[in-house]
Each structure stands twice: as structure tokens, then as C-alpha cells.
Design a protein around this motif. Structure first.
Motif, short mmCIF file in Angstrom:
data_model
loop_
_atom_site.label_atom_id
_atom_site.label_comp_id
_atom_site.label_asym_id
_atom_site.label_seq_id
_atom_site.Cartn_x
_atom_site.Cartn_y
_atom_site.Cartn_z
N GLY A 272 -32.02 37.54 -72.14
CA GLY A 272 -31.12 37.94 -73.21
C GLY A 272 -29.71 37.43 -73.05
N SER A 273 -29.24 37.32 -71.79
CA SER A 273 -27.86 36.85 -71.58
C SER A 273 -27.82 35.39 -71.19
CB SER A 273 -27.18 37.69 -70.49
OG SER A 273 -27.89 37.58 -69.26
N LYS A 274 -28.94 34.88 -70.73
CA LYS A 274 -28.99 33.48 -70.31
C LYS A 274 -29.06 32.57 -71.52
CE LYS A 274 -31.47 30.48 -67.06
NZ LYS A 274 -32.63 30.37 -66.16
N LYS A 275 -28.30 31.47 -71.49
CA LYS A 275 -28.28 30.55 -72.62
C LYS A 275 -29.60 29.77 -72.67
CE LYS A 275 -23.28 29.93 -72.37
NZ LYS A 275 -22.19 29.00 -72.06
N ASN A 276 -30.05 29.53 -73.89
CA ASN A 276 -31.27 28.78 -74.10
C ASN A 276 -30.91 27.33 -74.41
OD1 ASN A 276 -33.71 27.77 -74.79
ND2 ASN A 276 -34.09 29.15 -76.50
N ASP A 277 -31.31 26.41 -73.54
CA ASP A 277 -30.96 25.01 -73.74
C ASP A 277 -32.19 24.15 -73.98
OD1 ASP A 277 -32.07 25.16 -71.26
OD2 ASP A 277 -30.48 24.11 -70.21
N PHE A 278 -33.30 24.78 -74.44
CA PHE A 278 -34.52 24.02 -74.68
C PHE A 278 -34.58 23.45 -76.10
CE2 PHE A 278 -36.74 26.77 -71.29
CZ PHE A 278 -36.29 25.91 -70.30
N ILE A 279 -33.78 23.97 -77.03
CA ILE A 279 -33.74 23.45 -78.39
C ILE A 279 -32.48 22.61 -78.53
CG2 ILE A 279 -33.64 24.02 -80.84
CD1 ILE A 279 -36.27 24.76 -79.58
N LYS A 280 -32.66 21.35 -78.84
CA LYS A 280 -31.52 20.42 -78.94
C LYS A 280 -31.24 20.15 -80.42
CE LYS A 280 -32.67 18.40 -74.49
NZ LYS A 280 -31.68 19.19 -73.79
N LEU A 281 -30.00 20.39 -80.82
CA LEU A 281 -29.60 20.24 -82.21
C LEU A 281 -28.95 18.88 -82.43
CD1 LEU A 281 -29.19 21.45 -85.06
CD2 LEU A 281 -26.99 22.30 -84.25
N ASP B 251 -26.42 24.26 -76.34
CA ASP B 251 -25.81 25.47 -75.77
C ASP B 251 -25.79 26.56 -76.83
OD1 ASP B 251 -24.43 27.30 -74.34
OD2 ASP B 251 -22.54 26.23 -74.29
N PHE B 252 -26.95 27.18 -77.03
CA PHE B 252 -27.07 28.19 -78.07
C PHE B 252 -27.54 29.51 -77.48
CE2 PHE B 252 -27.38 24.63 -81.10
CZ PHE B 252 -26.47 25.09 -82.03
N HIS B 253 -27.03 30.60 -78.05
CA HIS B 253 -27.53 31.93 -77.68
C HIS B 253 -28.64 32.39 -78.62
CE1 HIS B 253 -24.80 33.05 -74.44
NE2 HIS B 253 -23.83 32.46 -75.10
N ASP B 254 -28.61 31.90 -79.86
CA ASP B 254 -29.55 32.45 -80.82
C ASP B 254 -30.14 31.40 -81.76
OD1 ASP B 254 -27.26 31.87 -82.11
OD2 ASP B 254 -26.99 33.82 -83.08
N MET B 255 -30.29 30.17 -81.31
CA MET B 255 -31.02 29.21 -82.12
C MET B 255 -32.48 29.63 -82.22
SD MET B 255 -31.31 26.58 -83.94
CE MET B 255 -30.33 25.11 -83.90
N MET B 256 -33.00 30.21 -81.15
CA MET B 256 -34.33 30.82 -81.14
C MET B 256 -34.18 32.23 -80.58
SD MET B 256 -36.80 28.79 -82.25
CE MET B 256 -38.36 28.62 -81.42
N PRO B 257 -35.02 33.18 -81.03
CA PRO B 257 -34.93 34.53 -80.47
C PRO B 257 -35.27 34.54 -78.99
CG PRO B 257 -36.87 34.29 -81.87
CD PRO B 257 -36.05 33.06 -82.08
N LYS B 258 -34.84 35.59 -78.33
CA LYS B 258 -34.99 35.65 -76.87
C LYS B 258 -36.44 35.50 -76.42
CE LYS B 258 -32.96 39.63 -76.78
NZ LYS B 258 -32.42 40.91 -76.29
#
Length: 803
Positions: A406-415, A425-432
Motif C-alpha cells: 500500500g505504501s510502496k510505489k508501483n513501478d511495473f506500469i510504465k506510462l 513512479d505511480f501510487h495509483d496507476m493500478m490498485p494495490k
């Protein structure tokens, strides 16, 4: 005489030298105002000239020509708003200086797109240069970075108009509007995105920016600016570009790292890997080449060979030498253009044209994963926002998937925006709960010239997120059943359960993806759809049992009657399972029933109902006695059970209370302090004691209560049964010591051991020092006894002698 002549000649030479030195002295009498303010004040004339040459050097132009260009060029002053605009660029738009290269390459790509489109209708558009490329060259000696494209180029008017955008009359309105929107707390991302400031990010790293450009319809011009003003002049070198633009950055001292070759390569790979046009970087590599040996070196080597031959004792016959020139291997540094973006953006192609092998190769390249993906989906979304995307499910869960959940940034989706990488560097491009999905998203509708912090709040991202989630769930749903159960569920099952808890809008879709162990099979997991298909004809609820393991769930007293009657029971063996089911009120119109709580009822005939009512009347004295006397402060009530077959009793929670499994989980929380009001409320709730009227112990208790309501043995048995039921139902005992003492008392009675009989005490051991003193005393006494015996023997012998 000769000596005097020599001395006179030396004096004449010295006088001539001093006069020449005076001629070079500035006798103008003018003094430069505040010389200390200038960096040149502490430098010699040679250093100043050298510094001026280093300040700006373009190929083919020396310092004198540069000076002449500056004097003759047209000067254009930026308006007063330029300072505010520069602050906006540095502080509001770009907080990461490295994006300057992304912006310049993006502009170059746009220029190449324009000339390519123009060439479709005009055959002569590419006549000057058919090559469509972007080339980047760093010159560390001159402290410059060059970015060259063979795009459409700019005329003199274009240079003034396009690169003078920052001084347009609308700038004041823009700044005022932005200030107004920030004051009102409104998002300014759209406003910023509509203002072309990408080029000006160059001033984040450069003191001066020089643009050399050539358009098919004009001559080559040079544009130069230090962010305060800019100048434009025709290039005295003539047409050196053919067509296109070169942007030269005179780098700031603190930005020298951007002249490092590896830094440039990494930035190009990071941001511009999928640009449609080839991007080259001027780079070096070390190669081993063979060079002919000079005659002098050859002679030296032959001399060495002769010396070596003389030293050898035995001389072998030399093989006939071929008439080939002698060579030696030498390592050389070779400079050449290196292609940076050889990976093609396959998401821009129609999905029907892309092979599975291409998807796999693309996935491994951009994700740095060595395994093939488990599934992928390639789609184009249209509507409020248009974007293309490819999403992948990896074969294995990334390490530390739930660390800092929940607090860790998700860097698997590249915009990407128009194939230019913007951020991952997104927190909510995809749900947790979908933090394991990898992929790319490319949209033409998002603003390119904004920072990721501003883009994070863009309203279109919420639309993109919604569509990504739907497509991801569709992709997961299409995974083959066997592969889903064996691979996906083992790796990402917990994520799906968390999704049921967190994502209310997609709860129904996620519920169909759930898998659980059931009593129907010992090895295979089952979906809720499969469970519903196997339900009995009049069964209206989905039964589940939560425990720490399958074995514990199978042996629980709560499932005895259900299994005997052939009902299928879902076993929840992971901590998150019970939370997941609680968040899911129903499935396919069937509500869930925790078999450890109240509410278990079976369809029964009229005769069975009459028999049950008769039993309730028969056992009413025992039920009342348990509630009012034996277990008065321990239970809410006692009832006859319909779920027990072999066990004498069980402790059942209310419909909204904690089961034994949930109580164990809640009390094991790391943040649990025991002071939480709601936790204490649920933990202190009294439970219902269900008794089995067919069990011999219960029947015997009924007899004793009917005979004597004050029977102590019956009271002890009731308490022991209650405590045993507490443990078997998964709850913790409040007083384990009292429970142990009661069990011991019953064991004494069953084995005819007196209740008052105490544990045999071990004899106390004497201290070591006291024992040693006693041993010494004993030794002395024995020695005295031996002396007395000897005296007596002597006396006896004397007496005998006297006799």
C-alpha cells in the motif's frame, strides 16, 4: 676595450626591452568599474581569450567569427514575465533535471514526424537528406551537448516564433490564470500541458542554448539565448545540416554529469527507448586490431631473435617463412554512432499482427524478467481518453510483493505519451492488489510537458486506471483453468482475495476468480461457481469453516453434521480468507454461512421437528441449570445443537461476533495493545453453548441435575465440558491454571486417588560444607575408637603375660 664594448651593448639591449614593455602598457587611464565582480578580474589575458573560445565553439567557427556573429545578430528581449516563467519551469513543472533530454528528443521526434508526413505528398521533401534520425554527441572538453535531428527544421521566422513562445503576449494571461487556479485549489495540469515549455527545460542544465536549424524553404540560421534574451542570425558557414536542427547546450558546472557517456545512454534508454526514429549516441569502444610493424621495430625484433638463437644449445631448423608483412595486435579506441532504441514499440501495431514470440521477447526486454509471462493482453481503449496498452502477468510473484503493501510505489506500469517515457513512479496507476501486473500504457491525450507529480493528479489517469483494471481482470479470467489453479493461484491468490476486500466496484468479477479448498476434494481447489453447481437441492447457503489448517477444519465439531449429511464445506486456512468472505455478502444469490456461528438450520420433516421439540422439553432443566448456575457468568445461553454428532458440546459465536479463528488473528496483530474498545467488545462477548442431546455425558448430566441440582460432580463436569468446548472451537481459555486443576481433580477421582493426598516431597540435601564437617568428625571418632581398641588389646596381652 672589448669588455667595455660588450658591456655597452648589453645596456643598450636592456633599454630597448624596457621601452617595448612600456609600449604594451595600457595608458588610457580608464579603470573598470568593480573589477572584482567579474570572473575575468582574476585571470590573465590569455586565460580570458581561452575562456571566451570555450564559452561557445561551433564546428567551423572560431572565436573571432563567433564575436562577429554576436555583434551582427538580431537581438530579441524576452518580456518581463520571463523570470516568473523560468521559476515555473524549474519549481512547478520539472523537479527532475534529467528530463531535459527527454523533452529535446521528443521535440526532435515531432520534427521528424512532420517531415515524414510532408514527404508523403511532396517527393522533394527528403531530397536534402533522406535519413530520419536523432543523434546525440557530448563534448566534455568544450562542456557542450549536441542533439541533432534531420526533421523539418525551422526558418528564421520559425525560430523567432516557436522559440520565442515564452515571450508571447498571452504569457501574462497564462501566469495570472495559473495563479488564480492555484489559489482556488484547482488542478493546473491541463493549463500547463497546453503551454509548450518542453524546449525551455534545457535551461535547467544549460547556461546557454544555441539552436542551428535549416528548413527546406529557407537558409540556415543560428538562434542563441541565455534565458534573458535571444538573438538570431544567418549561419556564416552556410548549409551544413542539409535539413534539420542541432541544439547545443553549454552546460552548467553542476550539470557536468550529463556529459558522461553512460549517463546519456541510460537517459535515452529510460525515456526514449520506443521513439519511432533511430536515436544514435556518439560513443567509443575498444577494439583489438592488427597493424603492420615499422621497419625499425622489425629490425629490433630480428635482433632479439638472433640473440635468443645464440643462447640456445640446440638450434632447430626454421620453417620457410611466407612473404607476408609482419603485424602486431594493438588495442584502439574507436568512436562511432551507437543505436540506442533497437526495441520497437509493438503496442503501436495491431494485436493480430504481433506473434506470441514477439510479446514474450518484448516482455523480457522491458521487464528484465528471464521467465516467460503467464498471460498478456494487448488492447486499444477509446472514448474519453484513447490509449494503447500491453499488460503482462509474470510467471512468479516478485520478491517482497507484500512488503510495505500500500505504501510502496508501483513501478511495473510504465506510462508513455506518444512513445516518450514519462514515468513509472505511480501510487495509483493500478490498485494495490494488482501490484504484480507489468506493462506499458501509451496515450496521445495526456500532456507531455508536465512533471510526474502534476500528472499524478490528472483526471484522465483515473479513466485509464479504470480501464486497465477491467482489462487485467479479463486477462486473468482467460487463463486456462489448470494453469490458473496450478500457477497463478499459488503465486497471486492472496492478491485476488485482497482485491475482494478493497475493490468494491469489481467485487463480483473478483469473486469469480477466487479458489478455495473444500471437503469435495483433498487436493484440488474449487471456485465458488463450482461450489454452487454442486449444492444440494434445498441448500440456500454456502458453508465455510475457518481454521489454521485443513486438518483442524476437518476435525472441528462444527462440520460433523454437515459432512455426515453430504454438504460441501469450504475450508479457509489462510489469515486473509475470513476477511475476504466477510467482505463478500453473497455469491450468485447465495449467502455465506460461517459454520462456527449461529444460524445453522437444516430442512427437517414434521416428525423430525416434533422429535426435536420433545428433546428440547426433556433437556430444559439441564439447559436452565447450565445458564443460571453451573456456567452463569461464562455463556450467553445453552441450546440443543443440530450440528453436532460425536462431540458433547461446542461454543458458538453470535452472527456478528468473532469466530475462534478471527479472535486468534485479531489478538495476534502486531499493533494490538489490548486498549482498543471495539476489540475488547468483540473479545468479551459471551458465546452460546450448544450441547449434543445424544451424547452419553450430556444424558448423565441430565440425570444428575434432575436428581440433585447441587451435585458438585455435575457442576465440575459442566465447567470442564465448557472449557474443552472453548478450546475445540478455536478460542483461548481465560484461566488455564484453573482448567488444569479441574482436569487433575477429575483424574484423581477416576483413578481413586485421594483428593487430599499431597505430592511426595523430596528430602532436603545438606549443604556441602556441613557434610564435609560431619565426614571429618566421623573420621576423628573412628580414629579414636581404633586407638581405644589398640589400648585394650595391649592391656589384654600384658595381662596374659602377667598370668
Amino acid at each position: 676595450m672589448k669588455r667595455l664594448w660588450v658591456i655597452g651593448l648589453l645596456c643598450a639591449l636592456l633599454a630597448f626591452t624596457s621601452v617595448s614593455a612600456e609600449d604594451e602598457v595600457d595608458i588610457d587611464g580608464t579603470v573598470e568599474d568593480d573589477l572584482g565582480k567579474s570572473r575575468d578580474g582574476s585571470r590573465t589575458d590569455d586565460e580570458v581569450v581561452q575562456r571566451e573560445e570555450e564559452a561557445i565553439q561551433l564546428d567551423g567557427l572560431n572565436a573571432a567569427q563567433i564575436k562577429e556573429i554576436r555583434e551582427k545578430s538580431e537581438k530579441h528581449a524576452f518580456q518581463a514575465e520571463v523570470n516568473r516563467m523560468m521559476k515555473l519551469i524549474i519549481n512547478s513543472l520539472y523537479k527532475n533535471k534529467e528530463i531535459f533530454l527527454r523533452e529535446l528528443i521528443s521535440n526532435a521526434s515531432d520534427a521528424l514526424d512532420k517531415i515524414r508526413l510532408l514527404s508523403l505528398t511532396n517527393e522533394d521533401a527528403l531530397a536534402a537528406n533522406e535519413e530520419l534520425t536523432v543523434k546525440i554527441k557530448a563534448d566534455k572538453e568544450k562542456n557542450m551537448l549536441h542533439v541533432t535531428d534531420t526533421g523539418i527544421g525551422m526558418t528564421k521566422e520559425d525560430l523567432v516564433k516557436n522559440l520565442g513562445t515564452i515571450a508571447k503576449s498571452g504569457t501574462s494571461e497564462f501566469l495570472n490564470k495559473m495563479t488564480e487556479m492555484q489559489t482556488e485549489g484547482q488542478s493546473t495540469s491541463e493549463l500547463i500541458g497546453q503551454f509548450g515549455v518542453g524546449f525551455y527545460s534545457a535551461f535547467l542544465v544549460a547556461d546557454k542554448v544555441i539552436v542551428t536549424s535549416k528548413h527546406n524553404n529557407g537558409t540556415q540560421h543560428i538562434w542563441e539565448s541565455d534565458s534573458n534574451e535571444f538573438s538570431v542570425i544567418e549561419d556564416p558557414r552556410g548549409d551544413t545540416l542539409g535539413r534539420g536542427t542541432t541544439i547545443t547546450l553549454v552546460m552548467k558546472e553542476e550539470a557536468s554529469d550529463f556529459l558522461e557517456l553512460e549517463t546519456i545512454k541510460n537517459l535515452v534508454r529510460k525515456y526514449s527507448q520506443f521513439i519511432n526514429f533511430p536515436i544514435y549516441v556518439w560513443s567509443s569502444k575498444t577494439e583489438t586490431v592488427e597493424e603492420p610493424i615499422d621497419e625499425d621495430e622489425e629490425a629490433k625484433e630480428e635482433a632479439k631473435d638472433e640473440d635468443a638463437t645464440e643462447d640456445e644449445a640446440e638450434v632447430e631448423e626454421e620453417e620457410e617463412k611466407e612473404d607476408k608483412p609482419k603485424t602486431k595486435k594493438v588495442e584502439k579506441t574507436v568512436w562511432d554512432w551507437e543505436l540506442m532504441n533497437d526495441i520497437k514499440p509493438i503496442w503501436t501495431r495491431p494485436a493480430k499482427e504481433v506473434e506470441d514470440d514477439e510479446y514474450t521477447a518484448f516482455y523480457k526486454t522491458f521487464s528484465k524478467d528471464s521467465d516467460d509471462p503467464l498471460a498478456h493482453i494487448h488492447f486499444t481503449a477509446e472514448g474519453e481518453v484513447t490509449f494503447k496498452s500491453i499488460l503482462f502477468v509474470p510467471a512468479a510473484a516478485p520478491r517482497g510483493l507484500f512488503d510495505e503493501y500500500g505504501s510502496k510505489k508501483n513501478d511495473f506500469i510504465k506510462l508513455f505519451v506518444r512513445r516518450v517515457f514519462i514515468t513509472d513512479d505511480f501510487h495509483d496507476m493500478m490498485p494495490k492488489y494488482l501490484n504484480f501486473v507489468k506493462g506499458v500504457v501509451d496515450s496521445d491525450d495526456l500532456p507531455l510537458n508536465v512533471s510526474r507529480e502534476t500528472l499524478q493528479q490528472h483526471k484522465l489517469l483515473k479513466v485509464i486506471r479504470k480501464k486497465l483494471v477491467r482489462k487485467t481482470l479479463d486477462m486473468i479470467k482467460k487463463i486456462a483453468e489448470e494453469q490458473y489453479n496450478d500457477k497463478f493461484w499459488k503465486e497471486f491468490g492472496t492478491n485476488i482475495k485482497l482485491g475482494v476486500i478493497e475493490d468494491h466496484s469489481n467485487r463480483t468479477r473478483l469473486a469469480k476468480l477466487l479458489r478455495f479448498q473444500t471437503s469435495n476434494s483433498e487436493k484440488e481447489v474449487a471456485s465458488l461457481e463450482q461450489y454452487v453447481e454442486r449444492m444440494k437441492e434445498k441448500q440456500d447457503k454456502i458453508y465455510f469453516m475457518a481454521a489454521t489448517s485443513r486438518a483442524e477444519a476437518e476435525s472441528s465439531p462444527f462440520v460433523e453434521r454437515l459432512l455426515k449429511k453430504g454438504y460441501e464445506v469450504i475450508y479457509l486456512t489462510e489469515p486473509v480468507d475470513e476477511y475476504c468472505i466477510q467482505a463478500l455478502p453473497e455469491f450468485d444469490g447465495k449467502r455465506f454461512q460461517n459454520v462456527a456461528k449461529e444460524g445453522i438450520k437444516f430442512d427437517e420433516s414434521d416428525s423430525a421437528k416434533e422429535k426435536r421439540e420433545a428433546q428440547e422439553k426433556e433437556f430444559e432443566p439441564l439447559i436452565t441449570w447450565m445458564k443460571d448456575k453451573a456456567l452463569k457468568d461464562k455463556i450467553e445461553k445453552a441450546v440443543l445443537s443440530q450440528r453436532l454428532t460425536n462431540s458433547p458440546c461446542a461454543l458458538v459465536a453470535s452472527q456478528y461476533g468473532w469466530s475462534g479463528n478471527m479472535e486468534r488473528i485479531m489478538k495476534a496483530q502486531a499493533y494490538q495493545t489490548g486498549k482498543d474498545i471495539s476489540t475488547n467488545y468483540y473479545a468479551s462477548q459471551k458465546k452460546t453453548l450448544e450441547i449434543n442431546p445424544k451424547h452419553p455425558l450430556i444424558k448423565e448430566m441430565l440425570k444428575r441435575v434432575n436428581t440433585d441440582g447441587e451435585d458438585q460432580t455435575a457442576a465440575d463436569l459442566a465447567v470442564v465440558l465448557f472449557e474443552t468446548a472453548t478450546l475445540r472451537s478455536g478460542y483461548q481459555l481465560a484461566d488455564t491454571k484453573a482448567y488444569g486443576e479441574r482436569i487433575e481433580r477429575m483424574l484423581r477421582l477416576s483413578m481413586n486417588v485421594d483428593l487430599a493426598e499431597q505430592v511426595e516431597e523430596e528430602p532436603e540435601e545438606e549443604p556441602e560444607e556441613a557434610a564435609e564437617e560431619e565426614d571429618a568428625d566421623a573420621t576423628e571418632i573412628n580414629a579414636e575408637d581404633d586407638d581405644d581398641d589398640d589400648t585394650e588389646k595391649d592391656t589384654d596381652s600384658t595381662g596374659k603375660d602377667e598370668l
